[in-house]
Scaffold this motif. Structure first.
Motif, PDB file in Angstrom:
ATOM      1  N   GLY A  97      10.635 -23.524 -60.806  1.00  0.00           N
ATOM      2  CA  GLY A  97       9.230 -23.506 -60.432  1.00  0.00           C
ATOM      3  C   GLY A  97       8.937 -24.099 -59.058  1.00  0.00           C
ATOM      4  N   VAL A  98       9.957 -24.683 -58.408  1.00  0.00           N
ATOM      5  CA  VAL A  98       9.786 -25.264 -57.072  1.00  0.00           C
ATOM      6  C   VAL A  98      10.407 -24.285 -56.092  1.00  0.00           C
ATOM      7  N   LYS A  99       9.538 -23.618 -55.283  1.00  0.00           N
ATOM      8  CA  LYS A  99      10.048 -22.509 -54.474  1.00  0.00           C
ATOM      9  C   LYS A  99      10.056 -22.782 -52.978  1.00  0.00           C
ATOM     10  N   THR A 100       9.037 -23.406 -52.438  1.00  0.00           N
ATOM     11  CA  THR A 100       8.965 -23.551 -50.985  1.00  0.00           C
ATOM     12  C   THR A 100       9.755 -24.768 -50.511  1.00  0.00           C
ATOM     13  N   THR A 101      10.060 -24.797 -49.225  1.00  0.00           N
ATOM     14  CA  THR A 101      10.776 -25.923 -48.624  1.00  0.00           C
ATOM     15  C   THR A 101       9.993 -27.214 -48.802  1.00  0.00           C
ATOM     16  N   GLU A 102       8.674 -27.146 -48.605  1.00  0.00           N
ATOM     17  CA  GLU A 102       7.833 -28.339 -48.738  1.00  0.00           C
ATOM     18  C   GLU A 102       7.857 -28.878 -50.165  1.00  0.00           C
ATOM     19  N   GLU A 103       7.795 -27.983 -51.149  1.00  0.00           N
ATOM     20  CA  GLU A 103       7.816 -28.405 -52.552  1.00  0.00           C
ATOM     21  C   GLU A 103       9.160 -29.038 -52.920  1.00  0.00           C
ATOM     22  N   ARG A 104      10.255 -28.461 -52.410  1.00  0.00           N
ATOM     23  CA  ARG A 104      11.584 -29.005 -52.699  1.00  0.00           C
ATOM     24  C   ARG A 104      11.768 -30.390 -52.067  1.00  0.00           C
ATOM     25  N   TYR A 105      11.273 -30.518 -50.836  1.00  0.00           N
ATOM     26  CA  TYR A 105      11.372 -31.827 -50.171  1.00  0.00           C
ATOM     27  C   TYR A 105      10.502 -32.854 -50.893  1.00  0.00           C
ATOM     28  N   ALA A 106       9.314 -32.457 -51.298  1.00  0.00           N
ATOM     29  CA  ALA A 106       8.419 -33.370 -52.034  1.00  0.00           C
ATOM     30  C   ALA A 106       9.053 -33.802 -53.350  1.00  0.00           C
ATOM     31  N   LEU A 107       9.761 -32.903 -54.017  1.00  0.00           N
ATOM     32  CA  LEU A 107      10.445 -33.236 -55.268  1.00  0.00           C
ATOM     33  C   LEU A 107      11.540 -34.274 -55.022  1.00  0.00           C
ATOM     34  N   ALA A 108      12.342 -34.076 -53.973  1.00  0.00           N
ATOM     35  CA  ALA A 108      13.411 -35.039 -53.652  1.00  0.00           C
ATOM     36  C   ALA A 108      12.822 -36.405 -53.340  1.00  0.00           C
ATOM     37  N   LEU A 109      11.738 -36.424 -52.577  1.00  0.00           N
ATOM     38  CA  LEU A 109      11.087 -37.687 -52.222  1.00  0.00           C
ATOM     39  C   LEU A 109      10.465 -38.355 -53.450  1.00  0.00           C
ATOM     40  N   THR A 110       9.874 -37.574 -54.323  1.00  0.00           N
ATOM     41  CA  THR A 110       9.266 -38.107 -55.551  1.00  0.00           C
ATOM     42  C   THR A 110      10.320 -38.756 -56.436  1.00  0.00           C
ATOM     43  N   LYS A 111      11.446 -38.087 -56.619  1.00  0.00           N
ATOM     44  CA  LYS A 111      12.521 -38.648 -57.455  1.00  0.00           C
ATOM     45  C   LYS A 111      13.037 -39.966 -56.875  1.00  0.00           C
ATOM     46  N   LEU A 112      13.225 -39.992 -55.550  1.00  0.00           N
ATOM     47  CA  LEU A 112      13.713 -41.202 -54.895  1.00  0.00           C
ATOM     48  C   LEU A 112      12.719 -42.351 -55.064  1.00  0.00           C
ATOM     49  N   MET A 113      11.443 -42.077 -54.831  1.00  0.00           N
ATOM     50  CA  MET A 113      10.425 -43.134 -54.926  1.00  0.00           C
ATOM     51  C   MET A 113      10.255 -43.620 -56.366  1.00  0.00           C
ATOM     52  N   ASN A 114      10.323 -42.728 -57.335  1.00  0.00           N
ATOM     53  CA  ASN A 114      10.208 -43.135 -58.738  1.00  0.00           C
ATOM     54  C   ASN A 114      11.391 -43.995 -59.169  1.00  0.00           C
ATOM     55  N   GLU A 115      12.585 -43.650 -58.693  1.00  0.00           N
ATOM     56  CA  GLU A 115      13.779 -44.438 -59.020  1.00  0.00           C
ATOM     57  C   GLU A 115      13.650 -45.866 -58.479  1.00  0.00           C
ATOM     58  N   GLY A 154      11.385 -51.961 -59.253  1.00  0.00           N
ATOM     59  CA  GLY A 154      10.430 -52.967 -58.787  1.00  0.00           C
ATOM     60  C   GLY A 154      10.072 -52.874 -57.314  1.00  0.00           C
ATOM     61  N   TRP A 155      10.531 -51.835 -56.605  1.00  0.00           N
ATOM     62  CA  TRP A 155      10.248 -51.687 -55.186  1.00  0.00           C
ATOM     63  C   TRP A 155       8.934 -50.940 -54.983  1.00  0.00           C
ATOM     64  N   ASP A 156       8.088 -51.439 -54.076  1.00  0.00           N
ATOM     65  CA  ASP A 156       6.830 -50.786 -53.687  1.00  0.00           C
ATOM     66  C   ASP A 156       7.037 -50.111 -52.335  1.00  0.00           C
ATOM     67  N   TYR A 157       6.550 -48.878 -52.226  1.00  0.00           N
ATOM     68  CA  TYR A 157       6.637 -48.142 -50.968  1.00  0.00           C
ATOM     69  C   TYR A 157       5.674 -48.760 -49.962  1.00  0.00           C
TER      70      TYR A 157
END
Length: 128
Positions: free
Chosen positions: A20-38, A43-46
């Motif tokens: 369901g993630v098709k565009t470059t922007e969506e794929r990059y946002a997914l990678a960033l979301t996973k990293l930030m959630n991890e 206990g780390w705040d962005y």
């Protein structure tokens, strides 16, 4: 006043594929979301993203400047570590006083507070 520790990591260079993630922007946002959630679970705040110059070697004697995208995170240091960091350092050692009920040791049968006589030793025998 809270104390913080910081963590700086490189931003992801590529996105992640997912259903369901098709565009470059969506794929990059997914990678960033996973990293930030991890990191958030740890206990780390962005805080922010920065682009910083880095000088790199090119060949034997040359160099060039490239730019790296970095993500900055922080988390509060525990209260115990704060107390140790803010406590004044002293070289004095605390001495505990003995309770009054503990008898103090000293010479047996002697008067308290009298000093011994100074001079040549006597034999204790009276001269006749």
């Amino acid at each position: 006043m809270p104390f913080y520790e910081f963590k700086v990591i490189p931003a992801p260079r590529r996105g992640e594929k997912a259903r369901g993630v098709k565009t470059t922007e969506e794929r990059y946002a997914l990678a960033l979301t996973k990293l930030m959630n991890e990191l958030g679970r740890e206990g780390w705040d962005y805080v922010r993203a920065d682009t910083l110059p880095v000088e790199e070697r090119v060949g034997f004697t040359g160099s060039k400047t490239s730019y790296q995208h970095m993500l900055v995170f922080r988390r509060e240091i525990e209260v115990m570590a704060q107390a140790e960091a803010s406590a004044p350092r002293s070289r004095l050692v605390a001495v505990e006083e003995e309770p009054a009920s503990v008898p103090k040791l000293g010479p047996a049968g002697g008067a308290a507070g009298t000093a011994p006589a100074i001079g040549p030793a006597s034999s204790g025998v009276a001269a006749e």
